[in-house]
Write a protein that holds these residues in place. Structure first.
Motif, PDB file in Angstrom:
ATOM      1  N   UNK A   1       0.928  -1.107   0.000  1.00 50.69           N
ATOM      2  CA  UNK A   1       0.004  -0.061   0.052  1.00 50.69           C
ATOM      3  C   UNK A   1       0.769   1.351   0.000  1.00 50.69           C
ATOM      4  N   UNK A   2       2.042   1.329   0.854  1.00 46.35           N
ATOM      5  CA  UNK A   2       2.739   2.294   0.825  1.00 46.35           C
ATOM      6  C   UNK A   2       3.524   2.697  -0.544  1.00 46.35           C
TER       7      UNK A   2
ATOM      8  N   UNK B   1      -3.928 -12.295  -6.559  1.00 45.87           N
ATOM      9  CA  UNK B   1      -5.405 -12.450  -6.094  1.00 45.87           C
ATOM     10  C   UNK B   1      -5.870 -11.081  -7.184  1.00 45.87           C
ATOM     11  N   UNK B   2      -7.044 -11.373  -7.575  1.00 48.82           N
ATOM     12  CA  UNK B   2      -7.803 -10.270  -8.523  1.00 48.82           C
ATOM     13  C   UNK B   2      -8.254  -9.090  -7.313  1.00 48.82           C
ATOM     14  N   UNK B   3      -8.612  -9.608  -6.255  1.00 46.94           N
ATOM     15  CA  UNK B   3      -8.823  -8.522  -5.242  1.00 46.94           C
ATOM     16  C   UNK B   3      -7.862  -7.619  -5.011  1.00 46.94           C
TER      17      UNK B   3
ATOM     18  N   UNK C   1      -7.553  -3.667  -5.398  1.00 45.46           N
ATOM     19  CA  UNK C   1      -7.431  -2.805  -4.394  1.00 45.46           C
ATOM     20  C   UNK C   1      -6.271  -1.705  -4.723  1.00 45.46           C
ATOM     21  N   UNK C   2      -5.038  -2.159  -5.598  1.00 43.51           N
ATOM     22  CA  UNK C   2      -4.094  -1.202  -6.001  1.00 43.51           C
ATOM     23  C   UNK C   2      -4.793  -0.268  -6.768  1.00 43.51           C
TER      24      UNK C   2
ATOM     25  N   UNK D   1      -8.642   6.727  -6.968  1.00 49.23           N
ATOM     26  CA  UNK D   1      -8.936   7.825  -5.696  1.00 49.23           C
ATOM     27  C   UNK D   1      -8.015   8.993  -6.268  1.00 49.23           C
ATOM     28  N   UNK D   2      -6.790   8.748  -6.706  1.00 46.99           N
ATOM     29  CA  UNK D   2      -6.118   9.740  -7.127  1.00 46.99           C
ATOM     30  C   UNK D   2      -6.359  10.497  -8.331  1.00 46.99           C
TER      31      UNK D   2
END
Length: 305
Positions: free
Chosen positions: A236-237, A287-289, A293-294, A300-301
């Motif tokens: 995530x970072x 995983x597709x999830x 998520x990425x 969002x940006x």
């Protein structure tokens, strides 16, 4: 013309590396050394020999042929790379194709001729030729001549690059003959980039900023791509840092490259030790999830994926 590269493969009918139907030209040699490289056979400039145990029929013709005793079934990788002199006697003698050359010398004329066989498909699909690797910008003079010849034949061109190149040479020799650039932004932290890719990312980010700004004037497009590697680039970072960097430079569109674990087998074929042999996550498809998520962080940006 500068030094001539070795070509790994010219692959037609590609649908994944640019718009339309494309021919892919894979160069051998790369200035980075990413520990997860999906094309490990492209890292070294020099020619190599690949051994595919699945294709071997066990006839031992190659063992009997090798003048240096470099082949043994007791060797995990079959070939003792320290003894091998790349004389290619074993490759020429192998009846099943289990032993093959990795990298062939090909001139610009030969590459152009092979690519032009698919020009009707380029024209009807909006496709063209993609230069990949390895790293095409390691051979600026050769790549310049190849791109120029393709453009003279009315072929759309795309260059896939890691971004580690001389900016001035790229702008002079490559950019005028390139319609689209795919540039990988792997890790934003320079220390982590050097840890996993062999060099820091200072020049890569500088080159991206420069080319992204130039692209706003038209003439070519640039697409930043992020390869998602479990526990390395997909954190995530890192994803948030890259998304912020791209947003700050006005990027509206990017691509995420889902992880492909098949590179482990390629390492075995060229006799390279695998640093992630015991890492289960590195042997599985992402995983597709996780990909979603990425992608959501980018969205969002304000960056389209």
């Amino acid at each position: 013309m500068e030094k001539q590269p070795l070509i790994l493969e010219i692959k037609g009918n590609s649908l994944d590396d640019g718009p339309g139907i494309r021919s892919m030209v894979f160069f051998k040699g790369c200035p980075l050394s990413c520990v997860w490289c999906h094309n490990p056979e492209s890292k070294r400039i020099a020619q190599e020999i690949s051994f595919d145990a699945k294709e071997c029929v066990g006839c031992n013709t190659c063992i009997d042929t090798c003048p240096n005793g470099a082949l043994s079934r007791d060797n995990r990788y079959f070939i003792d790379r320290d003894r091998c002199t790349l004389c290619m006697a074993c490759v020429d003698a192998c009846p099943s194709g289990a032993l093959t050359r990795v990298g062939e010398s090909m001139g610009v004329d030969e590459i152009v001729d092979k690519c032009l066989r698919d020009k009707p498909f380029f024209d009807t699909s909006g496709g063209g030729v993609t230069l990949s690797g390895g790293e095409p910008t390691m051979y600026m003079g050769f790549t310049h001549e190849l791109l120029k010849r393709l453009k003279e034949q009315g072929v759309s061109t795309l260059v896939e690059t890691c971004g580690q190149f001389n900016t001035g040479e790229f702008e002079e020799l490559i950019l005028p003959y390139t319609d689209l650039i795919y540039m990988d932004i792997k890790i934003l932290d320079p220390k982590e980039h050097k840890r996993y890719c062999g060099v820091d990312n200072h020049l890569i980010l500088e080159n991206f900023i420069r080319l992204n700004e130039l692209s706003k004037g038209g003439g070519f497009s640039i697409l930043p791509r992020v390869p998602l590697i479990p526990g390395i680039t997909d954190t995530e970072a890192n994803i948030r840092a890259i998304a912020k960097f791209l947003k700050n430079h006005g990027v509206k569109r990017s691509a995420l490259l889902s992880y492909n674990p098949l590179w482990h087998e390629k390492n075995d074929k060229i006799g390279v030790e695998n640093p992630f042999e015991d890492n289960d996550s590195m042997h599985k498809w992402l995983p597709a999830q996780k990909v979603n998520d990425c992608g959501e962080i980018f969205r969002q940006a304000g960056i389209e994926i």
